[in-house]
Design an enzyme around this catalytic site. Structure first.
Site, mmCIF file in Angstrom:
data_model
loop_
_atom_site.group_PDB
_atom_site.id
_atom_site.type_symbol
_atom_site.label_atom_id
_atom_site.label_comp_id
_atom_site.label_asym_id
_atom_site.label_seq_id
_atom_site.Cartn_x
_atom_site.Cartn_y
_atom_site.Cartn_z
ATOM 1 C CE LYS A 78 3.850 1.136 4.631
ATOM 2 N NZ LYS A 78 3.741 2.533 5.107
ATOM 3 C CB SER A 153 5.164 4.739 2.188
ATOM 4 O OG SER A 153 4.725 4.584 3.521
ATOM 5 C CB SER A 177 2.536 6.499 4.787
ATOM 6 O OG SER A 177 3.639 7.009 4.097
#
Ligand code: GLN
Length: 485
Positions: A78, A153, A177
């Site tokens: 990420k 997210s 997330s």
């Protein structure tokens, strides 16, 4: 089955048996990225040269029999996790050109394990959001329905795992997330106990809530990746000096002797009926596998968790994001007249609207005269929420809830209504508030879209979550389904 759809363990086995080299496996994944990325948009940066270089090194280790279970298997990080010499943007204009001079602790560990990194995944800006629509660059799309969001997210990580663009990914989870996008994309995702995984090199959002965790195609892969990234790190003072168990060892095909609680407050108003039906079927399956299910569990402070989160997380964010002043990092407005004007313009143009909203909320909650009424009170309720979980875990080994109350929503559906967006995390947020481990696993489909089941455990009882999830996946095949891309 396609090569790019294998689990980490299957891919590692092929490499170990020398049926394929890591370079060949990596090329297959890079081809897959090339084929679908136009539609999915899961990546901020694809790193083919680095990946092939790391694959060559992994092939060297494999030839010398110096390889572990992750050596040579392509993974994705990420874009909120620092990677030395590879742009780390947090999907923000502010860090669009930011090159970290060091690796995050988790990246160091994965590199030592022989990672092949195919890129950095798209996300909501600074991890603030639930749909990946807050990325400053472009939204990621849900591979199960390209008109819908992948969650957020960590939406890029989840989409890439289900779309065959990597074998595993790392996400970060402050209020859901990892778990919410895992649920939306038919992926397994685990948020470890606060302190289990080092946050060194994770760009900070809300430091008392943030954790890094794995997103994979099944529970055993999650166990594997968690084992590789967990453990004490003196550079993160909140990481805990506990030994890391062999998580794969904890996996067993039945649930005999386990007591699972179903907290009634999680079957919230507004929960979609087909989601609830899928969950009830999944719970029946857990019972069938030998678990005792207690439907009488109650966590009465649950409805306050969202409000507590939206005071504590923005407060911490407003402090953490003060560092983006146009001097130390990233974007800088150059044509200003004065120092103050430069800072103002930097923050005005560098941050997107959701990030600004959080900074304003946090600054307000922390300001003189409001601190006691908001921030301090939220901290007190946080303690109550935690104590309630402690009490319930006296009689239950784990709790089962939906991961989200709804199926993946349409792109654009909630962008102009922040409150609706915030509500997609009602089931995941209490877990961060209490610092507990939580995992989402595929639990069926509603209207053709994935439904996630959340398993919550005692602090540092990741093994229990993995055991429940593994047994469920031995008896079901939801996790093996792939989107029709
Ligand atoms: N969706 C939540 C938020 O917007 C949680 C995000 C996260 O876990 N990073 O804050």
């Amino acid at each position: 089955m396609n090569l790019y759809d294998l689990t980490v363990r299957q891919a590692a086995e092929i490499l170990r048996k020398k049926e394929l080299t890591s370079v060949e496996l990596t090329r297959a994944v890079l081809d897959r990225i090339e084929a679908v990325e136009d539609r999915v948009k899961a990546f901020v940066t694809v790193t083919p040269d680095l990946a092939l270089e790391q694959a060559r090194q992994a092939d060297g280790r494999l030839a010398r029999d110096d390889a572990g279970p992750l050596t040579g298997v392509p993974g994705l990080i990420k874009d909120v996790i620092c990677t030395r010499g590879v742009r780390t943007t947090c999907s923000s204009r502010m860090l669009e050109q930011f090159m970290p001079p060091y690796d995050a602790a988790v990246v160091e560990r994965l590199n030592a394990a022989g990672m092949v990194m195919v890129g950095k995944s798209n996300m909501d800006e600074f991890a603030m959001g639930s749909s990946t629509e807050n990325s400053a660059f472009y939204p990621t799309r849900n591979p199960w329905d390209l008109e819908r969001v992948p969650g957020g997210s960590s939406g890029g990580s989840a989409a890439a795992v289900t779309a065959g663009q990597c074998f595993y990914a790392l996400g970060s989870d402050t209020g859901g997330s990892i778990r919410q996008p895992a649920g939306f994309c038919n992926v397994t995702g685990l948020k470890p106990t606060y302190g289990r995984v080092s946050r060194f090199g994770l760009v900070a959002f809300a430091s008392s809530l943030d954790q890094i965790g794995p997103m994979t195609r099944d529970v055993a892969d999650t166990a594997l990746v968690l084992g590789a990234i967990a453990g004490h790190d003196p550079r993160d003072a909140t990481s805990v000096p506990l030994p890391v168990p062999d998580y794969l060892q904890a996996l067993r095909p039945d649930l005999k002797g386990l007591r699972l609680g179903i907290p009634r407050e999680y079957f919230v108003e507004g929960m979609q009926a087909p989601v609830e039906e899928a969950l009830r079927r999944a719970i029946a399956q857990l019972q069938h596998l030998g678990a005792t299910v207690d439907w009488e569990v109650s966590l009465p402070t649950t409805p306050y968790a969202l409000a507590v989160y939206y005071i504590i997380a923005p407060s911490e964010a407003s402090a953490n994001l003060a560092r983006y002043d146009g001097v130390k990092y990233g974007y800088s407005a150059l044509d200003a007249e004065s120092m103050w004007e430069a800072m103002e313009q930097t923050r005005q143009h560098g941050f997107g609207p959701e990030v600004k909203r959080r900074i304003m909320l946090g600054t307000y909650a922390l300001s003189a005269g409001y601190y006691d009424a908001y921030y301090l009170k939220a901290q007190k309720v946080r303690t109550l929420i935690k104590q309630e979980f402690d009490a319930v875990f006296q009689r239950c080994d784990a709790l089962i809830t939906p991961t989200s109350p709804t199926i993946p929503f349409k792109l654009g559906e909630k962008v102009s209504d922040p409150l609706q967006m915030y509500l997609s995390d009602v089931c995941t947020i209490p877990v961060n508030i209490a610092g507990l481990p939580g995992m989402s696993i595929p639990a069926g489909f509603a209207d053709g879209l994935p439904v996630g089941m959340q398993i919550i455990g005692r602090p540092f009882a990741e093994e229990t979550l993995l055991r429940v999830g593994y047994a469920y996946q031995q008896a079901t095949d939801w996790h093996t389904r792939r989107p029709p891309l």
